[in-house]
Design an enzyme around this catalytic site. Structure first.
Site, PDB file in Angstrom:
ATOM      1  N   GLN A 142       0.831  -1.200   0.000  1.00  0.00           N
ATOM      2  CA  GLN A 142       0.000   0.000   0.000  1.00  0.00           C
ATOM      3  C   GLN A 142       0.868   1.253   0.000  1.00  0.00           C
ATOM      4  O   GLN A 142       0.892   2.006  -0.958  1.00  0.00           O
ATOM      5  CB  GLN A 142      -0.929  -0.036   1.213  1.00  0.00           C
ATOM      6  CG  GLN A 142      -1.821   1.188   1.346  1.00  0.00           C
ATOM      7  CD  GLN A 142      -2.802   1.029   2.506  1.00  0.00           C
ATOM      8  OE1 GLN A 142      -3.621   0.104   2.547  1.00  0.00           O
ATOM      9  NE2 GLN A 142      -2.699   1.913   3.471  1.00  0.00           N
ATOM     10  N   THR A 143       1.634   1.438   1.054  1.00  0.00           N
ATOM     11  CA  THR A 143       2.408   2.663   1.231  1.00  0.00           C
ATOM     12  C   THR A 143       3.381   2.924   0.079  1.00  0.00           C
ATOM     13  O   THR A 143       3.977   2.005  -0.459  1.00  0.00           O
ATOM     14  CB  THR A 143       3.193   2.573   2.552  1.00  0.00           C
ATOM     15  OG1 THR A 143       2.275   2.277   3.595  1.00  0.00           O
ATOM     16  CG2 THR A 143       3.917   3.871   2.863  1.00  0.00           C
ATOM     17  N   GLY A 182       6.410  -5.020   4.077  1.00  0.00           N
ATOM     18  CA  GLY A 182       7.225  -6.086   4.639  1.00  0.00           C
ATOM     19  C   GLY A 182       7.150  -7.325   3.766  1.00  0.00           C
ATOM     20  O   GLY A 182       6.078  -7.656   3.273  1.00  0.00           O
ATOM     21  N   ARG A 315      19.844  -6.739  41.294  1.00  0.00           N
ATOM     22  CA  ARG A 315      20.789  -5.635  41.357  1.00  0.00           C
ATOM     23  C   ARG A 315      20.762  -4.977  42.730  1.00  0.00           C
ATOM     24  O   ARG A 315      19.697  -4.587  43.218  1.00  0.00           O
ATOM     25  CB  ARG A 315      20.427  -4.594  40.298  1.00  0.00           C
ATOM     26  CG  ARG A 315      21.382  -3.416  40.189  1.00  0.00           C
ATOM     27  CD  ARG A 315      22.701  -3.842  39.644  1.00  0.00           C
ATOM     28  NE  ARG A 315      23.580  -2.733  39.288  1.00  0.00           N
ATOM     29  CZ  ARG A 315      24.819  -2.916  38.870  1.00  0.00           C
ATOM     30  NH1 ARG A 315      25.330  -4.137  38.742  1.00  0.00           N
ATOM     31  NH2 ARG A 315      25.577  -1.883  38.561  1.00  0.00           N
ATOM     32  N   GLN A 335      12.448   3.677  42.021  1.00  0.00           N
ATOM     33  CA  GLN A 335      12.420   2.546  41.089  1.00  0.00           C
ATOM     34  C   GLN A 335      10.997   1.988  41.013  1.00  0.00           C
ATOM     35  O   GLN A 335      10.484   1.719  39.932  1.00  0.00           O
ATOM     36  CB  GLN A 335      13.413   1.473  41.583  1.00  0.00           C
ATOM     37  CG  GLN A 335      13.728   0.378  40.577  1.00  0.00           C
ATOM     38  CD  GLN A 335      14.858   0.751  39.611  1.00  0.00           C
ATOM     39  OE1 GLN A 335      15.335   1.879  39.585  1.00  0.00           O
ATOM     40  NE2 GLN A 335      15.268  -0.207  38.796  1.00  0.00           N
ATOM     41  N   THR A 427       3.675   3.667  14.393  1.00  0.00           N
ATOM     42  CA  THR A 427       3.598   4.297  13.069  1.00  0.00           C
ATOM     43  C   THR A 427       2.799   3.466  12.080  1.00  0.00           C
ATOM     44  O   THR A 427       1.963   3.991  11.357  1.00  0.00           O
ATOM     45  CB  THR A 427       5.033   4.524  12.536  1.00  0.00           C
ATOM     46  OG1 THR A 427       5.789   5.208  13.524  1.00  0.00           O
ATOM     47  CG2 THR A 427       5.018   5.317  11.249  1.00  0.00           C
ATOM     48  N   GLU A 429       0.081   0.629  10.575  1.00  0.00           N
ATOM     49  CA  GLU A 429      -1.360   0.487  10.845  1.00  0.00           C
ATOM     50  C   GLU A 429      -1.951   1.783  11.377  1.00  0.00           C
ATOM     51  O   GLU A 429      -2.838   1.776  12.223  1.00  0.00           O
ATOM     52  CB  GLU A 429      -1.599  -0.649  11.858  1.00  0.00           C
ATOM     53  CG  GLU A 429      -1.348  -2.022  11.308  1.00  0.00           C
ATOM     54  CD  GLU A 429      -2.174  -2.304  10.066  1.00  0.00           C
ATOM     55  OE1 GLU A 429      -3.366  -1.981  10.071  1.00  0.00           O
ATOM     56  OE2 GLU A 429      -1.600  -2.817   9.093  1.00  0.00           O
TER      57      GLU A 429
END
Ligand SMILES: Cc1cc2nc3c(=O)[nH]c(=O)nc-3n(C[C@H](O)[C@H](O)[C@H](O)COP(=O)(O)OP(=O)(O)OC[C@H]3O[C@@H](n4cnc5c(N)ncnc54)[C@H](O)[C@@H]3O)c2cc1C
Ligand SMILES: Cc1cc2nc3c(=O)[nH]c(=O)nc-3n(C[C@H](O)[C@H](O)[C@H](O)COP(=O)(O)OP(=O)(O)OC[C@H]3O[C@@H](n4cnc5c(N)ncnc54)[C@H](O)[C@@H]3O)c2cc1C
Lengths: 638, 638
Positions: A142-143, A182, A315, A335, A427, A429
């Site tokens: 499409q794009t 894609g 940690r 945190q 970005t 859809e």
């Protein structure tokens, strides 16, 4: 699965022992059912135990090797799916756990649905079996270079030639080059191409066409077809396994019946005619795609949160006294205030995903009954949820990375790849801001109709109760453009309300099933997370609540205080709450997020895999370091 | 420099013609002086015109090739610096425009300053000339696998052996491995190593030692030294050009005089003695480093904004009417409301950077005069500015990337690399949250002393006027831990006030010099940006202002409205305002940010450089695609 070997130490055992609920039952609540836990577990182990699906050196591969690795994994996954006769549900899960974007995603996720949605019965019978057996590989083109959001602006043409009964597909300008699809660059043999249909000298706007791109014999591009990859993308590994492509047509001819003709057709003579199928039917596909995007958001977010929670429990940094035992960074209130709202969001998105699944079935039924009354409301709600959850998830993954301090910046933490592979969801859809503007328009319209006696429905029903909205004299046209940043904020607020309702719904849902859930504490934990999520949103958007007088400053302050108390309740359960996601170490792909918490040896081992460590003295020493150190750079005096 | 060839079209010419101020004069205001513009321009061109400094395929290089490329560029830069007899100022600029992180940064930025700051006169005389001529390459080895933020928790030991007059440097545990130092993995011959000094059986805490790591003959690690790279990091290209390293010591002996002895010494007999140099003197270096971090923030942010503004002026999407001319996305109010505050921030950070430069000189003078009275306030202000500007810049770069739609996700947009190379600034030189907690502590202490008759000084003086603060009964100890998320927000607010003051100061500064600046409109533009910045912060933190009753809801709404009007004033000047940064196309490294706006051919060309495009049919077709398409996967029936 990620269970610790009997001979090995579980560095998080104390955390797990402290949990105040039944983790196994929470797994069921998270997955949706005992059956869902079982197959997810089975598929995850299948992938984790197969050497072909290794991904620990993925970020070190060159683009070419990474792409080849993707082809290999895709073929292997298909082989396993066929061999093991996996169900569709199982196959989808297997692909999920393989966790590497590739042409297969577009083939199943866009090409097949486009034909199903826009093709006639005949077309479906012809093309779908080929696609189902992978005799062809398809993508969704499409794009273009010049147009993404504005689909109506696409420039590729499909001119009908009545002489030969063909469409001539052509790229008239540079900006009309297809760009981004894609799977297009290297893998696909076919594409659904969107182009301006021109017949009898008239431009009928954008329509879909099935176009063969490559020879099925040797994979070379067909005459008139130029194909390539559009180049490297954000991150290493990540979405670079995908061959997002560029495609140009030089008067490529396709038979007339490769126009997708469910909604409209071109006759043998070149007449453009509408079928009697209402356009709105296409809507179902979009709802389906968006519900899967929201489901993906909760997956990506929960992975990041799982890594950050486990590492924060391992940690230790600073101590009550110098020299004394150090504090787990998970105990620091800062945190917690950064991490626990994200944990709560992961659960919230999970439940809204379920609700969207229900909505999809509901909409499909209504569409079939030609009831289009809820379409607008459904559009606002799916578009908005897509925008809000993908933005929140992207930001959250990056926050989780920062919560891991320096080590989060290493690829071996898994977080850089998780972020870069996820973030384009903001970005594709639909660009999130463009989507929110659509939501805002529908909201404004709904408000402007409040006094018309037409009460708003579904997720917008609450607006009918808001008396002060009744007084609003806003029309979609006036001032919308000028005030669009503000209305976008309103759209976000609307969606967040929806999320909250769904989050509560999730809890209610659990409650209802309580007699079937023997595990203790599950409901309490979900309730607590739901409260965290609500108060966190309140805290974050305090200004909006105060400026509209919805709450008083004092209430705002109380809410913040309460939030701190809720965090304290989450704390002992944090590790168990991420264990409930039931992710394997393979799927997490993180030295920091390991189930057993044995972080430091893992980080250390990963480091030595870097190709730079193949030699102790680096390549380039003799040419560029030694001459410098020995003061033997060949200088040209100018 | 980035000027358009006479034969070529400037696609942004109309934008440039519309600007309401003198861009050349704005360049002077941005750079600081005419002289600064001139040398920056000269150095930028020098780099841009030199083929060795090409970086257009950097993100496609393998880690090894990227590292070799970095060595090559570093050697070449040094060659040019020597050949052209560049001044220190020029050399720094040249390195800036080469724009590729490498061992050189740590050598000049951390190793040399550590010796200057912590070495005795004698030590400086011995080591600095070697470093200045690159006869040795040094790095800064503080962080370990187990400890970063908590420097006092480092585990590496430096045990004095009076028998041989040596220190024995040792890594007693896995977590004591040095981990992260830039330049350590492959390039450095020496390091300043931080270790626990132990003598006469007593642990005196962390001290710095100059340790040789590699042979100056063949670059092989010295006996007892294990060295390697810690592996790939976030992004492609980006910070992967740096060899952040791991280092373990197995009882490595160094002469006693390689302990950095300016502040304290160990005598021949092993006695630990303090010198008469006050510890606070080290403070100058920290202020210096932080001022350069803030300067870097404005550079990174302005680059991202430059790309996003230019592309938004070129990109058109949707139109007033279908079929009519499309709208530049820069005209959308949502685009403006996301982008223009970032443009304003770039200018704000630029001016606060200047102020910090002044502060550094001021502090240095005070320290030399043994006046330590302002140290705490200076600490709060530099630590806070570091945290606030680096966080804002990271977020802003990513926002600029999203503002470019799909194309921003391509490496050829330059934005992915800009983000990934920049974002660790939030973590190194002090994790931002840890720094803000320090700021918060100082704020609380200042508030608790308000009634003690000791008025707050410098950037904290305003607190003396806040009557309601006087009533606060807060002590640093009580409740600090519990309320730390809130006090961190207070710290951020304090720093933002500071930024605003500085931003206004910048404007005043320009005003003062007005008679020397013939260019028209420069002051007006800066004033406008300053207002944008102020109102944007107000809008963003509206809740805080409302909850404290500082402004009324009505004022809040007015501010938002005013913001929209200010954006309209920025709009015609936006492209010229980013032109004023005076960046070459080479430095920007972005197909979207090109000076001439010729975006689409640039994107298209970049794509074909990807190695995946070397062949039309991809590697792996015969093994993994053809068997699939031909239904010839070798299945094993189970
Ligand atoms: C990883 C990835 C995979 C993709 N896969 C596919 C695929 O398989 N097939 C395919 O066809 N496409 C694909 N795409 C393309 C994708 O669908 C588009 O990039 C997306 O629709 C956004 O459009 P754009 O890039 O034109 O953005 P633009 O519309 O150019 O956006 C640029 C900026 O303008 C703003 N803007 C645009 N219009 C308006 C408006 N009316 N009002 C206010 N602001 C506006 C946006 O908010 C944004 O800030 C993919 C993209 C990516 C990144
Ligand atoms: C690209 C890069 C380059 C580097 N270069 C060098 C170098 O050249 N030389 C060198 O010596 N080092 C270097 N470092 C290391 C860097 O200085 C440390 O990563 C940094 O100081 C952060 O420490 P940490 O990683 O231990 O984070 P941690 O302290 O482990 O942080 C983890 C989390 O705990 C939180 N946290 C920690 N302490 C507290 C507290 N007291 N209260 C509340 N929250 C807390 C943090 O906010 C964070 O969210 C580099 C790091 C990077 C990423």
């Amino acid at each position: 699965m990620a269970m610790v070997d009997a001979t090995e130490v579980d560095h998080l055992a104390a955390e797990r022992a402290a949990a105040q609920f039944d983790v196994e039952e929470m797994k069921v609540a998270w997955a949706g059912s005992r059956h869902a836990v079982e197959i997810a577990d089975r598929m995850a182990r299948l992938v984790a135990s197969d050497p072909v699906f290794r991904k620990d050196t993925r970020t070190m591969l060159s683009r070419k090797d990474l792409f080849k690795d993707t082809l290999r994994k895709a073929a292997h996954a298909w082989k396993r799916i066929v061999e093991l006769r996996l169900t569709e549900e199982e196959a989808n899960l297997l692909r999920l756990y393989v966790d590497q974007p590739g042409y297969v995603d577009l083939h199943w996720g866009m090409f097949v649905p486009a034909i199903k949605g826009q093709g006639t019965e005949e077309q479906q019978q012809k093309w779908l079996p080929l696609a189902y057996k992978f005799q062809i590989i398809g993508c969704y083109a499409q794009t273009e270079l010049g147009h993404g959001s504005n689909v109506q602006g696409l420039e590729t043409t499909a001119m009908f030639d009545p002489k030969t009964d063909e469409f001539v597909i052509h790229s008239p300008t540079l900006t009309s080059s297809k760009w981004w699809p894609g799977g297009l660059g290297k893998a696909s043999t076919h594409a659904v191409v969107y182009a301006r249909l021109i017949t009898e000298g008239k431009d009928y706007g954008i329509h879909g066409f099935i176009v063969q791109l490559r020879s099925l014999e040797d994979h070379s591009p067909l005459p008139g077809v130029t194909l390539g990859d559009i180049g490297g993308k954000f991150g290493s590994g990540a979405y670079n396994s995908m061959d997002n492509g560029v495609l140009r047509f030089d008067h490529v001819r396709i038979p007339r019946d490769q126009m997708l003709m469910r909604l409209s057709q071109v006759t043998r003579e070149g007449k453009y005619v509408h079928s009697n199928v209402p356009k709105q039917l296409l809507y179902g596909t979009m709802v389906f795609v968006r519900q899967s995007i929201v489901a993906d958001a909760s997956k990506a977010l929960s992975r990041a949160v799982c890594i950050a929670v486990r590492y924060s429990a391992i940690r230790k940094q600073f101590g009550a006294q110098v020299g004394g035992p150090e504090t787990q960074v998970l105990n620091y209130k800062t945190q917690q205030s950064r991490l626990f709202p994200l944990l709560a969001s992961a659960y919230a998105f999970r439940f809204v995903g379920d609700w969207l699944k229900w909505l999809y079935t509901d909409v499909t039924q209504k569409l079939e009954a030609k009831d289009f009354s809820t379409l607008q409301e459904v559009h606002a709600c799916t578009a908005g949820l897509k925008a809000v959850t993908t933005s929140a998830t992207s930001d959250a993954i990056e926050e989780c990375r920062k919560l891991c301090g320096g080590h989060g910046y290493l690829n071996s933490s898994g977080l850089p790849e998780l972020f870069t592979v996820y973030v384009p969801a903001c970005t594709y859809e639909g660009d999130n801001v463009v989507l929110l503007l659509q939501v805002a328009k529908i909201l404004m319209k709904t408000v402007s109709q409040l006094t018309s006696g037409k009460p708003p429905v579904g997720t917008m029903a609450y607006m009918g109760n808001a008396q002060h909205l009744m007084q609003c004299r806003c029309a979609v046209s006036t001032g919308f453009f000028e005030r669009s940043p503000d209305v976008v904020e309103a759209a976000v607020a609307h969606i967040q309300l929806l999320l909250l309702l769904m989050c509560t719904y999730g809890v209610r849902f659990i409650e209802k099933l309580q007699q079937d859930i023997p595990g203790h504490g599950v409901k309490e934990q979900l309730q607590n997370l739901c409260n965290v999520y609500a108060l966190y949103l309140l805290h974050k958007h305090l200004g909006d609540f105060l400026v509209t007088g919805c709450i008083t400053p004092k209430q705002g302050a109380l809410a913040s205080e309460q939030l701190g108390k809720l965090y304290a309740q989450v704390r002992p359960n944090a590790v168990a709450l991420v264990d409930a996601f039931n992710y394997t170490d393979h799927y997490l792909g993180s030295a920091l997020g390991r189930y057993d918490g044995n972080v430091y040896p893992a980080l250390y081992e990963e480091a030595w895999k870097d190709p730079l460590n193949e030699t102790v003295v680096p390549e380039g020493y003799h040419e560029y370091l030694r001459p410098l150190l020995k003061q033997q750079l060949k200088l040209s005096r100018l």
